[in-house]
Design a protein around this motif. Sequence first.
Motif, mmCIF file in Angstrom:
data_model
loop_
_atom_site.group_PDB
_atom_site.id
_atom_site.type_symbol
_atom_site.label_atom_id
_atom_site.label_comp_id
_atom_site.label_asym_id
_atom_site.label_seq_id
_atom_site.Cartn_x
_atom_site.Cartn_y
_atom_site.Cartn_z
ATOM 1 N N GLU A 21 63.711 -0.169 -0.790
ATOM 2 C CA GLU A 21 62.893 -1.256 -1.329
ATOM 3 C C GLU A 21 61.663 -0.729 -2.054
ATOM 4 O OE1 GLU A 21 63.558 -4.532 -1.337
ATOM 5 O OE2 GLU A 21 65.499 -4.105 -0.378
ATOM 6 N N THR A 22 61.505 0.582 -2.157
ATOM 7 C CA THR A 22 60.279 1.140 -2.723
ATOM 8 C C THR A 22 60.563 2.050 -3.910
ATOM 9 O OG1 THR A 22 60.248 3.152 -1.337
ATOM 10 C CG2 THR A 22 59.270 1.126 -0.408
ATOM 11 N N ARG A 23 59.615 2.098 -4.825
ATOM 12 C CA ARG A 23 59.722 3.029 -5.946
ATOM 13 C C ARG A 23 59.673 4.472 -5.455
ATOM 14 N NH1 ARG A 23 56.642 0.815 -11.342
ATOM 15 N NH2 ARG A 23 57.428 -1.331 -11.288
ATOM 16 N N GLU A 24 58.939 4.692 -4.382
ATOM 17 C CA GLU A 24 58.855 6.045 -3.831
ATOM 18 C C GLU A 24 60.226 6.499 -3.317
ATOM 19 O OE1 GLU A 24 54.942 4.206 -3.993
ATOM 20 O OE2 GLU A 24 56.825 3.529 -3.060
ATOM 21 N N GLY A 25 60.978 5.561 -2.738
ATOM 22 C CA GLY A 25 62.326 5.892 -2.283
ATOM 23 C C GLY A 25 63.244 6.254 -3.434
ATOM 24 N N VAL A 26 63.113 5.527 -4.544
ATOM 25 C CA VAL A 26 63.896 5.849 -5.744
ATOM 26 C C VAL A 26 63.520 7.235 -6.253
ATOM 27 C CG1 VAL A 26 64.311 5.244 -8.161
ATOM 28 C CG2 VAL A 26 64.204 3.443 -6.427
ATOM 29 N N ALA A 27 62.216 7.506 -6.334
ATOM 30 C CA ALA A 27 61.743 8.789 -6.858
ATOM 31 C C ALA A 27 62.249 9.945 -6.005
ATOM 32 C CB ALA A 27 60.221 8.793 -6.930
ATOM 33 N N ALA A 28 62.228 9.763 -4.693
ATOM 34 C CA ALA A 28 62.678 10.830 -3.800
ATOM 35 C C ALA A 28 64.164 11.099 -3.973
ATOM 36 C CB ALA A 28 62.367 10.455 -2.353
ATOM 37 N N TYR A 29 64.965 10.036 -4.061
ATOM 38 C CA TYR A 29 66.407 10.218 -4.227
ATOM 39 C C TYR A 29 66.697 10.889 -5.570
ATOM 40 C CZ TYR A 29 71.400 9.393 -4.228
ATOM 41 O OH TYR A 29 72.764 9.597 -4.260
ATOM 42 N N CYS A 30 66.041 10.427 -6.619
ATOM 43 C CA CYS A 30 66.295 10.992 -7.945
ATOM 44 C C CYS A 30 65.893 12.459 -8.014
ATOM 45 C CB CYS A 30 65.556 10.184 -9.007
ATOM 46 S SG CYS A 30 66.253 8.535 -9.292
ATOM 47 N N ALA A 31 64.787 12.808 -7.399
ATOM 48 C CA ALA A 31 64.349 14.206 -7.401
ATOM 49 C C ALA A 31 65.359 15.087 -6.668
ATOM 50 C CB ALA A 31 62.969 14.321 -6.753
ATOM 51 N N GLU A 32 65.873 14.591 -5.550
ATOM 52 C CA GLU A 32 66.819 15.368 -4.749
ATOM 53 C C GLU A 32 68.147 15.554 -5.461
ATOM 54 O OE1 GLU A 32 68.987 15.220 -0.337
ATOM 55 O OE2 GLU A 32 67.458 13.743 -0.877
ATOM 56 N N HIS A 33 68.531 14.582 -6.316
ATOM 57 C CA HIS A 33 69.853 14.617 -6.951
ATOM 58 C C HIS A 33 69.784 14.882 -8.455
ATOM 59 C CE1 HIS A 33 70.571 12.523 -3.123
ATOM 60 N NE2 HIS A 33 71.776 13.048 -3.203
ATOM 61 N N ASP A 34 68.644 15.324 -8.940
ATOM 62 C CA ASP A 34 68.479 15.693 -10.348
ATOM 63 C C ASP A 34 68.850 14.541 -11.286
ATOM 64 O OD1 ASP A 34 67.728 17.368 -12.397
ATOM 65 O OD2 ASP A 34 69.677 18.355 -12.550
ATOM 66 N N ILE A 35 68.318 13.371 -10.970
ATOM 67 C CA ILE A 35 68.503 12.181 -11.804
ATOM 68 C C ILE A 35 67.176 11.889 -12.499
ATOM 69 C CG2 ILE A 35 69.047 9.707 -11.816
ATOM 70 C CD1 ILE A 35 70.606 10.179 -9.194
ATOM 71 N N ASP A 36 67.194 11.826 -13.811
ATOM 72 C CA ASP A 36 65.978 11.436 -14.547
ATOM 73 C C ASP A 36 65.718 9.954 -14.297
ATOM 74 O OD1 ASP A 36 65.901 13.997 -15.640
ATOM 75 O OD2 ASP A 36 67.063 13.401 -17.397
ATOM 76 N N HIS A 37 64.461 9.603 -14.027
ATOM 77 C CA HIS A 37 64.161 8.178 -13.863
ATOM 78 C C HIS A 37 62.800 7.870 -14.485
ATOM 79 C CE1 HIS A 37 61.436 9.208 -10.556
ATOM 80 N NE2 HIS A 37 61.073 7.929 -10.495
ATOM 81 N N THR A 38 62.732 6.704 -15.121
ATOM 82 C CA THR A 38 61.523 6.260 -15.802
ATOM 83 C C THR A 38 61.386 4.755 -15.637
ATOM 84 O OG1 THR A 38 61.848 7.971 -17.496
ATOM 85 C CG2 THR A 38 60.273 6.213 -18.003
ATOM 86 N N TRP A 39 60.193 4.291 -15.292
ATOM 87 C CA TRP A 39 59.908 2.856 -15.281
ATOM 88 C C TRP A 39 59.422 2.474 -16.669
ATOM 89 C CZ3 TRP A 39 61.304 -0.382 -11.531
ATOM 90 C CH2 TRP A 39 61.644 0.169 -10.290
ATOM 91 N N LEU A 40 60.230 1.685 -17.395
ATOM 92 C CA LEU A 40 59.877 1.317 -18.765
ATOM 93 C C LEU A 40 58.838 0.198 -18.794
ATOM 94 C CD1 LEU A 40 63.440 1.378 -20.371
ATOM 95 C CD2 LEU A 40 61.747 3.218 -20.235
ATOM 96 N N ASP A 41 58.836 -0.629 -17.757
ATOM 97 C CA ASP A 41 57.807 -1.656 -17.575
ATOM 98 C C ASP A 41 57.804 -2.028 -16.104
ATOM 99 O OD1 ASP A 41 59.869 -3.646 -17.162
ATOM 100 O OD2 ASP A 41 60.082 -3.799 -19.338
ATOM 101 N N ASP A 42 57.154 -3.083 -15.740
ATOM 102 C CA ASP A 42 57.016 -3.432 -14.322
ATOM 103 C C ASP A 42 58.344 -3.731 -13.639
ATOM 104 O OD1 ASP A 42 54.309 -3.103 -14.433
ATOM 105 O OD2 ASP A 42 53.842 -5.247 -14.658
ATOM 106 N N THR A 43 59.349 -4.137 -14.390
ATOM 107 C CA THR A 43 60.611 -4.545 -13.762
ATOM 108 C C THR A 43 61.832 -3.777 -14.261
ATOM 109 O OG1 THR A 43 60.945 -6.294 -15.413
ATOM 110 C CG2 THR A 43 59.761 -6.898 -13.391
ATOM 111 N N THR A 44 61.666 -2.861 -15.201
ATOM 112 C CA THR A 44 62.813 -2.182 -15.808
ATOM 113 C C THR A 44 62.796 -0.693 -15.481
ATOM 114 O OG1 THR A 44 62.765 -3.746 -17.646
ATOM 115 C CG2 THR A 44 64.107 -1.764 -17.925
ATOM 116 N N LEU A 45 63.825 -0.250 -14.794
ATOM 117 C CA LEU A 45 63.999 1.158 -14.428
ATOM 118 C C LEU A 45 65.142 1.745 -15.235
ATOM 119 C CD1 LEU A 45 63.679 3.689 -12.542
ATOM 120 C CD2 LEU A 45 65.292 2.531 -10.978
ATOM 121 N N ARG A 46 64.908 2.925 -15.808
ATOM 122 C CA ARG A 46 65.988 3.668 -16.483
ATOM 123 C C ARG A 46 66.294 4.929 -15.674
ATOM 124 N NH1 ARG A 46 64.371 5.797 -22.076
ATOM 125 N NH2 ARG A 46 65.238 3.840 -22.900
ATOM 126 N N THR A 47 67.599 5.190 -15.457
ATOM 127 C CA THR A 47 68.012 6.455 -14.870
ATOM 128 C C THR A 47 69.059 7.104 -15.761
ATOM 129 O OG1 THR A 47 69.811 5.511 -13.536
ATOM 130 C CG2 THR A 47 67.612 5.614 -12.518
#
Length: 313
Positions: free
Chosen positions: A172-198
């Motif tokens: 439920e958290t952006r920090e959880g997304v960031a941790a998973y992406c870092a561990e699995h070499d997934i690029d992730h960017t928040w394009l705005d308050d509600t839009t996530l790109r991976t």
Amino acid sequence: MKDTLVVEGGPLVVTPDGSRDLPAVAAARRAEIEERLTAHGAVLFRGFDVASAEEFARFGEAVSPQQLDYVYRSTPRSAVTDGVFTTTEYPAEQEIPLHCENAYQRTWPLKLAFCCLVPATTGGETPLADLRTVTAALDPALLERFATRGVRYTRHYRPYIDIPWQVVFQTETREGVAAYCAEHDIDHTWLDDTTLRTAQTSQGVATHPRTGERVLFNQAHLFHVSNLPPETARGLLSLYGEERLPRNASYGDGTPLAPEDLAAVRRAFADAAVAFPWETGDVLLVDNMRMAHGRRPFTGPRRVVASLMAPSG
């Protein structure tokens, strides 16, 4: 255990020759089952007493001590019991194309198991396709492009479009997304308050760990916009443009995938497909690097559950 073939190119059917307790049989004869799975790519256990998700979970534990959770999801599913999930919860009239489980990721289950608790009234088969046949049907030049470039999967998560990032990453958290992406070499960017790109680049082909065979192993044909109905694709392109589609695929170096090449991949899967009707209590064990699977449209109350086992890495 007695062996028969239900359909040429399909799973080996195993029926009881004594005990009908499938988890106990699987635990006692695990090496035999492994041999059959390697030889045939899929084994269908029929006529055993499997009447619940819990009994199916016991079978999974007997076949493989390593059960996988379903994180970085691409389709909606629900947990049923430990290590057991619903199969993809798409509408009954929708066909799920043939694919290998989690082939868009860098690690995947080497084995899958399905259990039919309630068969559909009509349809609802889980077709299989031998990856060796699929791979042999493709242009070697296309396979080489997949092998050398890999496949890049780009996804955009927005409210009410596709499945939410909270479901995909099981957090439920952006920090959880960031941790998973870092561990699995997934690029992730928040394009705005509600839009996530991976975006992640994964393999295009892979080598089977037991047989040494090189097979097509990706989900470019599912993620690419050409997999959508034309009207849906046009609507999404007009709303978001090609760069911000909910999901899309390219070669790993960013080169576009030719729609005609992906059409050839889909034809190869379709031509290799075999299917059998589910019966109540059936358990299907699949080598995920030997057999692709899908789902046919259906009517009625179909309930098939699944388990992911034996991580590749």
